[in-house]
Design a protein around this motif. Structure first.
Motif, PDB file in Angstrom:
ATOM      1  N   LEU A 146       0.832  -1.204   0.000  1.00  0.00           N
ATOM      2  CA  LEU A 146       0.000   0.000   0.000  1.00  0.00           C
ATOM      3  C   LEU A 146       0.866   1.254   0.000  1.00  0.00           C
ATOM      4  CD1 LEU A 146      -2.750  -1.104   2.547  1.00  0.00           C
ATOM      5  CD2 LEU A 146      -3.055  -0.730   0.086  1.00  0.00           C
ATOM      6  N   ALA A 147       1.982   1.225   0.745  1.00  0.00           N
ATOM      7  CA  ALA A 147       2.856   2.399   0.806  1.00  0.00           C
ATOM      8  C   ALA A 147       3.423   2.725  -0.567  1.00  0.00           C
ATOM      9  CB  ALA A 147       3.985   2.145   1.810  1.00  0.00           C
ATOM     10  N   LEU A 148       3.878   1.713  -1.287  1.00  0.00           N
ATOM     11  CA  LEU A 148       4.426   1.942  -2.632  1.00  0.00           C
ATOM     12  C   LEU A 148       3.345   2.452  -3.587  1.00  0.00           C
ATOM     13  CD1 LEU A 148       6.805  -1.146  -3.014  1.00  0.00           C
ATOM     14  CD2 LEU A 148       7.454   1.268  -2.791  1.00  0.00           C
ATOM     15  N   ALA A 149       2.136   1.900  -3.484  1.00  0.00           N
ATOM     16  CA  ALA A 149       1.044   2.335  -4.367  1.00  0.00           C
ATOM     17  C   ALA A 149       0.664   3.782  -4.084  1.00  0.00           C
ATOM     18  CB  ALA A 149      -0.162   1.425  -4.180  1.00  0.00           C
ATOM     19  N   LEU A 150       0.565   4.158  -2.802  1.00  0.00           N
ATOM     20  CA  LEU A 150       0.225   5.538  -2.446  1.00  0.00           C
ATOM     21  C   LEU A 150       1.301   6.502  -2.916  1.00  0.00           C
ATOM     22  CD1 LEU A 150      -1.140   4.875   1.156  1.00  0.00           C
ATOM     23  CD2 LEU A 150      -2.480   5.666  -0.823  1.00  0.00           C
ATOM     24  N   HIS A 151       2.554   6.065  -2.814  1.00  0.00           N
ATOM     25  CA  HIS A 151       3.640   6.917  -3.308  1.00  0.00           C
ATOM     26  C   HIS A 151       3.470   7.197  -4.796  1.00  0.00           C
ATOM     27  CE1 HIS A 151       7.699   8.464  -4.023  1.00  0.00           C
ATOM     28  NE2 HIS A 151       7.772   7.598  -5.036  1.00  0.00           N
ATOM     29  N   GLU A 152       3.146   6.167  -5.572  1.00  0.00           N
ATOM     30  CA  GLU A 152       2.979   6.353  -7.011  1.00  0.00           C
ATOM     31  C   GLU A 152       1.793   7.257  -7.323  1.00  0.00           C
ATOM     32  OE1 GLU A 152       5.152   5.506  -9.219  1.00  0.00           O
ATOM     33  OE2 GLU A 152       6.374   4.564  -7.646  1.00  0.00           O
ATOM     34  N   PHE A 181       5.879   2.450 -14.703  1.00  0.00           N
ATOM     35  CA  PHE A 181       5.992   1.619 -13.501  1.00  0.00           C
ATOM     36  C   PHE A 181       4.841   1.860 -12.537  1.00  0.00           C
ATOM     37  CE2 PHE A 181       7.469   1.289  -9.078  1.00  0.00           C
ATOM     38  CZ  PHE A 181       7.726  -0.064  -9.017  1.00  0.00           C
ATOM     39  N   GLY A 182       4.494   3.171 -12.359  1.00  0.00           N
ATOM     40  CA  GLY A 182       3.430   3.499 -11.415  1.00  0.00           C
ATOM     41  C   GLY A 182       2.110   2.883 -11.789  1.00  0.00           C
ATOM     42  N   SER A 183       1.749   2.992 -13.045  1.00  0.00           N
ATOM     43  CA  SER A 183       0.477   2.432 -13.492  1.00  0.00           C
ATOM     44  C   SER A 183       0.445   0.924 -13.310  1.00  0.00           C
ATOM     45  CB  SER A 183       0.249   2.799 -14.965  1.00  0.00           C
ATOM     46  OG  SER A 183       0.155   4.190 -15.128  1.00  0.00           O
ATOM     47  N   ARG A 184       1.524   0.289 -13.698  1.00  0.00           N
ATOM     48  CA  ARG A 184       1.565  -1.172 -13.554  1.00  0.00           C
ATOM     49  C   ARG A 184       1.484  -1.569 -12.073  1.00  0.00           C
ATOM     50  NH1 ARG A 184       5.300  -0.564 -17.730  1.00  0.00           N
ATOM     51  NH2 ARG A 184       7.073  -0.624 -16.286  1.00  0.00           N
ATOM     52  N   LEU A 185       2.131  -0.771 -11.214  1.00  0.00           N
ATOM     53  CA  LEU A 185       2.139  -1.087  -9.788  1.00  0.00           C
ATOM     54  C   LEU A 185       0.734  -1.030  -9.192  1.00  0.00           C
ATOM     55  CD1 LEU A 185       3.684  -1.629  -7.095  1.00  0.00           C
ATOM     56  CD2 LEU A 185       3.879   0.848  -6.852  1.00  0.00           C
ATOM     57  N   ILE A 186       0.002   0.080  -9.466  1.00  0.00           N
ATOM     58  CA  ILE A 186      -1.292   0.251  -8.796  1.00  0.00           C
ATOM     59  C   ILE A 186      -2.403  -0.567  -9.437  1.00  0.00           C
ATOM     60  CG2 ILE A 186      -0.663   2.528  -7.911  1.00  0.00           C
ATOM     61  CD1 ILE A 186      -2.368   3.760 -10.127  1.00  0.00           C
ATOM     62  N   LEU A 187      -2.285  -0.862 -10.720  1.00  0.00           N
ATOM     63  CA  LEU A 187      -3.376  -1.561 -11.397  1.00  0.00           C
ATOM     64  C   LEU A 187      -3.142  -3.066 -11.554  1.00  0.00           C
ATOM     65  CD1 LEU A 187      -4.218   1.021 -14.199  1.00  0.00           C
ATOM     66  CD2 LEU A 187      -5.496   0.563 -12.083  1.00  0.00           C
ATOM     67  N   LYS A 188      -1.891  -3.503 -11.501  1.00  0.00           N
ATOM     68  CA  LYS A 188      -1.625  -4.927 -11.696  1.00  0.00           C
ATOM     69  C   LYS A 188      -0.943  -5.551 -10.480  1.00  0.00           C
ATOM     70  CE  LYS A 188      -1.363  -4.855 -16.764  1.00  0.00           C
ATOM     71  NZ  LYS A 188      -0.532  -5.194 -17.954  1.00  0.00           N
ATOM     72  N   PRO A 199     -13.644  14.046 -14.794  1.00  0.00           N
ATOM     73  CA  PRO A 199     -13.341  15.456 -15.075  1.00  0.00           C
ATOM     74  C   PRO A 199     -12.798  16.198 -13.850  1.00  0.00           C
ATOM     75  CG  PRO A 199     -15.439  14.828 -16.054  1.00  0.00           C
ATOM     76  CD  PRO A 199     -15.011  13.664 -15.207  1.00  0.00           C
ATOM     77  N   SER A 200     -13.275  15.818 -12.689  1.00  0.00           N
ATOM     78  CA  SER A 200     -12.832  16.487 -11.462  1.00  0.00           C
ATOM     79  C   SER A 200     -11.482  16.009 -10.970  1.00  0.00           C
ATOM     80  CB  SER A 200     -13.868  16.287 -10.356  1.00  0.00           C
ATOM     81  OG  SER A 200     -14.064  14.895 -10.124  1.00  0.00           O
ATOM     82  N   GLY A 201     -11.028  14.863 -11.465  1.00  0.00           N
ATOM     83  CA  GLY A 201      -9.741  14.339 -11.041  1.00  0.00           C
ATOM     84  C   GLY A 201      -9.726  12.823 -11.015  1.00  0.00           C
ATOM     85  N   VAL A 202      -8.545  12.276 -10.773  1.00  0.00           N
ATOM     86  CA  VAL A 202      -8.371  10.820 -10.739  1.00  0.00           C
ATOM     87  C   VAL A 202      -9.073  10.229  -9.521  1.00  0.00           C
ATOM     88  CG1 VAL A 202      -6.685   8.962 -10.441  1.00  0.00           C
ATOM     89  CG2 VAL A 202      -6.219  10.832 -12.039  1.00  0.00           C
ATOM     90  N   VAL A 203      -9.742   9.093  -9.752  1.00  0.00           N
ATOM     91  CA  VAL A 203     -10.334   8.322  -8.653  1.00  0.00           C
ATOM     92  C   VAL A 203      -9.823   6.895  -8.765  1.00  0.00           C
ATOM     93  CG1 VAL A 203     -12.435   7.466  -7.586  1.00  0.00           C
ATOM     94  CG2 VAL A 203     -12.397   9.764  -8.620  1.00  0.00           C
ATOM     95  N   PHE A 204      -9.133   6.464  -7.703  1.00  0.00           N
ATOM     96  CA  PHE A 204      -8.586   5.102  -7.696  1.00  0.00           C
ATOM     97  C   PHE A 204      -9.212   4.338  -6.529  1.00  0.00           C
ATOM     98  CE2 PHE A 204      -5.616   2.137  -5.673  1.00  0.00           C
ATOM     99  CZ  PHE A 204      -5.378   1.253  -6.702  1.00  0.00           C
ATOM    100  N   THR A 205      -9.624   3.082  -6.786  1.00  0.00           N
ATOM    101  CA  THR A 205     -10.181   2.250  -5.718  1.00  0.00           C
ATOM    102  C   THR A 205      -9.523   0.870  -5.736  1.00  0.00           C
ATOM    103  OG1 THR A 205     -12.000   1.517  -7.140  1.00  0.00           O
ATOM    104  CG2 THR A 205     -12.430   3.402  -5.686  1.00  0.00           C
ATOM    105  N   LEU A 206      -9.352   0.356  -4.546  1.00  0.00           N
ATOM    106  CA  LEU A 206      -8.855  -1.015  -4.366  1.00  0.00           C
ATOM    107  C   LEU A 206      -9.874  -1.762  -3.514  1.00  0.00           C
ATOM    108  CD1 LEU A 206      -6.630  -3.258  -4.419  1.00  0.00           C
ATOM    109  CD2 LEU A 206      -5.817  -2.277  -2.246  1.00  0.00           C
ATOM    110  N   ASP A 207     -10.391  -2.865  -4.049  1.00  0.00           N
ATOM    111  CA  ASP A 207     -11.323  -3.701  -3.292  1.00  0.00           C
ATOM    112  C   ASP A 207     -10.676  -5.055  -3.041  1.00  0.00           C
ATOM    113  OD1 ASP A 207     -13.899  -2.172  -3.087  1.00  0.00           O
ATOM    114  OD2 ASP A 207     -13.548  -2.053  -5.264  1.00  0.00           O
ATOM    115  N   THR A 208     -10.656  -5.431  -1.778  1.00  0.00           N
ATOM    116  CA  THR A 208     -10.127  -6.746  -1.400  1.00  0.00           C
ATOM    117  C   THR A 208     -10.790  -7.156  -0.078  1.00  0.00           C
ATOM    118  OG1 THR A 208      -8.111  -8.029  -0.979  1.00  0.00           O
ATOM    119  CG2 THR A 208      -8.098  -5.748  -0.211  1.00  0.00           C
TER     120      THR A 208
END
Length: 481
Positions: free
Chosen positions: A379-385, A435-442, A458-467
């Motif tokens: 999670l720390a690496l993903a948040l950094h990216e 690298f960042g995209s591959r890290l957070i999405l794969k 339009p308002s900005g990036v929205v990223f979600t992780l479900d587990t």
């Protein structure tokens, strides 16, 4: 003494010349002279002393002046005692003393002595008490020896009781508890074992082969040493078996003929030490494992970063920032002994470097939750990216932009983390997958057994992780390591 009595001038004493002695006096005198036991006769109210050779030794330097003297004057230091003896004996009564202590001047100086004394009345021809016969046995040497033995035994008992290690004395082929010190009682719990065979007192110990080991020592006479020996003890009645570790020695004790009669047991409860050693080994193994994983992560970061950059400077900066993100996650975990971490602390440490001075550009919210070491690093690496991308192109590149980072746990232990950007420049998806995209999405969903989704609103990036909550706790079956 027979010679001295015959040659003594008895006419100068209340007893009178020998030829006038009554038959009872002569008979009693003859009796004491023939006895090998120290005896003295105290005749008449004055207690005139007539004694045998055995008593002359007890008299010491006062012999032969004691012969014919009045007992009260002969032993002034014991005047009151002898006065009581004469009054009691002439009243027809007996007295007996064992290890009676006196301070007597037998050698020209005060000396403590102990005596066994038996007093009986001597009857004259009319049956009236006319004197007292005393059997006098000096017990000084024995009393002093016994006192020394008692003092030595007490000293040993004190050492035994105060010893920092446990100590036990077992006697006989049944190994009965003869002595037990407080440290041993602390080891076995509040059980009364004295007088009992080991097999009866500690049945769980017998089942683990320790009685057979004692039998071997008793029969062979060979000492046995054990180090870090595991033993299960039921330290409370009806309680569960507790694991302890002990260092101990079984030392055979022989009698003069060489036969083993006892076994001395001495040792220490080293449970804390052994558990610390086991824990240290686990930590070393864990450290080796984590170092390998960390090196693998760094290798992956370097390899993936180099694929997506055009200059050495860009590569160096990206690699450095990503390794620092990894380092911050490690710091959080190190404070928790790598047993997990508070999710809020992980998020805050990962995003601390991206906060905008003077305002809360990054808002963090979610319930208190502990995550496992593996999930924390992922999670720390993903948040950094995500933060790096937001700083370059998204909400954090604008003076009015904000990022909301939140997480929640559903009714069925579903876990969701969201990254929502607002107030930044319009964003559009890029065809370039770095690298960042591959890290957070794969990589992230693969590592945490979940699903990741990114939306370029339009308002900005929205990223979600479900587990699952199980996955972020590092408990998911087959979780990567």
């Amino acid at each position: 003494m027979a010679y001295l009595i015959r040659s003594f001038d008895w006419s100068s004493t209340p007893v009178g010349p020998v030829e006038r002695w009554p038959a009872s006096l002569k008979t009693s005198t003859s009796l004491i002279l023939q006895s090998p036991i120290p005896m003295v006769m105290l005749w008449g109210e004055e207690g005139v002393m007539i004694y045998n050779d055995g008593y002359s030794v007890i008299g010491g330097h006062r012999h032969p002046a004691l012969l014919g003297s009045n007992v009260r004057d002969a032993w002034p230091e014991a005047r009151d005692f002898n006065d009581h003896v004469m009054r009691t004996g002439l009243a027809g009564k007996t007295l007996a003393y064992r290890d009676q202590e006196f301070v007597l001047h037998r050698k020209g100086y005060p000396e403590r002595v102990w005596l066994d004394l038996d007093y009986s009345p001597v009857l004259d021809e009319t049956g009236t008490p006319a004197g007292v016969i005393a059997i006098v046995i000096e017990t000084t040497e024995r009393v002093i020896a016994e006192r020394r033995n008692r003092e030595e035994f007490q000293r040993l008992q004190n050492l035994f009781s105060q010893a920092p290690t446990f100590m036990v004395m077992l006697s006989g082929p049944e190994h009965r508890f003869e002595l037990v010190n407080p440290e041993y009682r602390k080891l076995i719990g509040p059980r009364d074992v004295l007088g009992l065979p080991v097999a009866d007192a500690l049945p769980e110990v017998a089942e683990q082969g320790f009685v057979e080991l004692l039998d071997h020592v008793f029969q062979s006479g060979e000492a046995v040493n054990r180090t870090s020996q595991r033993v299960l003890l039921r330290r409370t009645e009806g309680g569960v078996l507790e694991e302890r570790f002990v260092d101990f020695v079984y030392q055979p004790i022989r009698e003069d003929g060489g036969t083993v009669t006892q076994i001395f047991v001495q040792g220490s409860d080293v449970t804390d030490r052994v558990r610390a050693e086991i824990h240290q080994k686990l930590l070393i193994n864990e450290l080796n494992h984590r170092v390998k994983n960390t090196l693998a992560s760094i290798q992956s970061i370097v390899t993936q970063t180099l694929r997506g950059v055009e200059t050495k400077e860009e590569a160096a900066k990206a690699i450095s920032l990503r390794i620092m993100a990894l380092s911050r996650a490690h710091d959080v975990l190190t404070r928790e002994n790598w047993e997990g971490a508070d999710l809020r602390a992980v998020v805050e440490s990962s995003l601390e470097a991206f906060q905008v001075a003077g305002r809360d550009a990054i808002r963090i919210g979610g319930p208190d939750l502990r995550v496992g070491p593996h999930a924390a690093i992922s999670l720390a690496l993903a948040l950094h990216e995500l933060a790096t991308n937001a700083t370059k192109y998204g909400a954090l590149s604008s003076p009015s932009g904000n990022v909301d980072v939140s997480w929640s746990v559903g009714p069925h232990s579903e876990f969701r983390m969201s990254w929502t950007e607002t107030g930044g420049p319009p964003v559009t998806p890029s065809d370039r997958r770095g690298f960042g995209s591959r890290l957070i999405l794969k990589v992230l969903p693969l590592e945490l057994r979940g699903v990741a989704h990114i939306e370029y609103a339009p308002s900005g990036v929205v990223f979600t992780l479900d587990t699952s909550l199980e996955a972020v706790s590092d408990k998911a079956s087959g979780a990567a390591s």
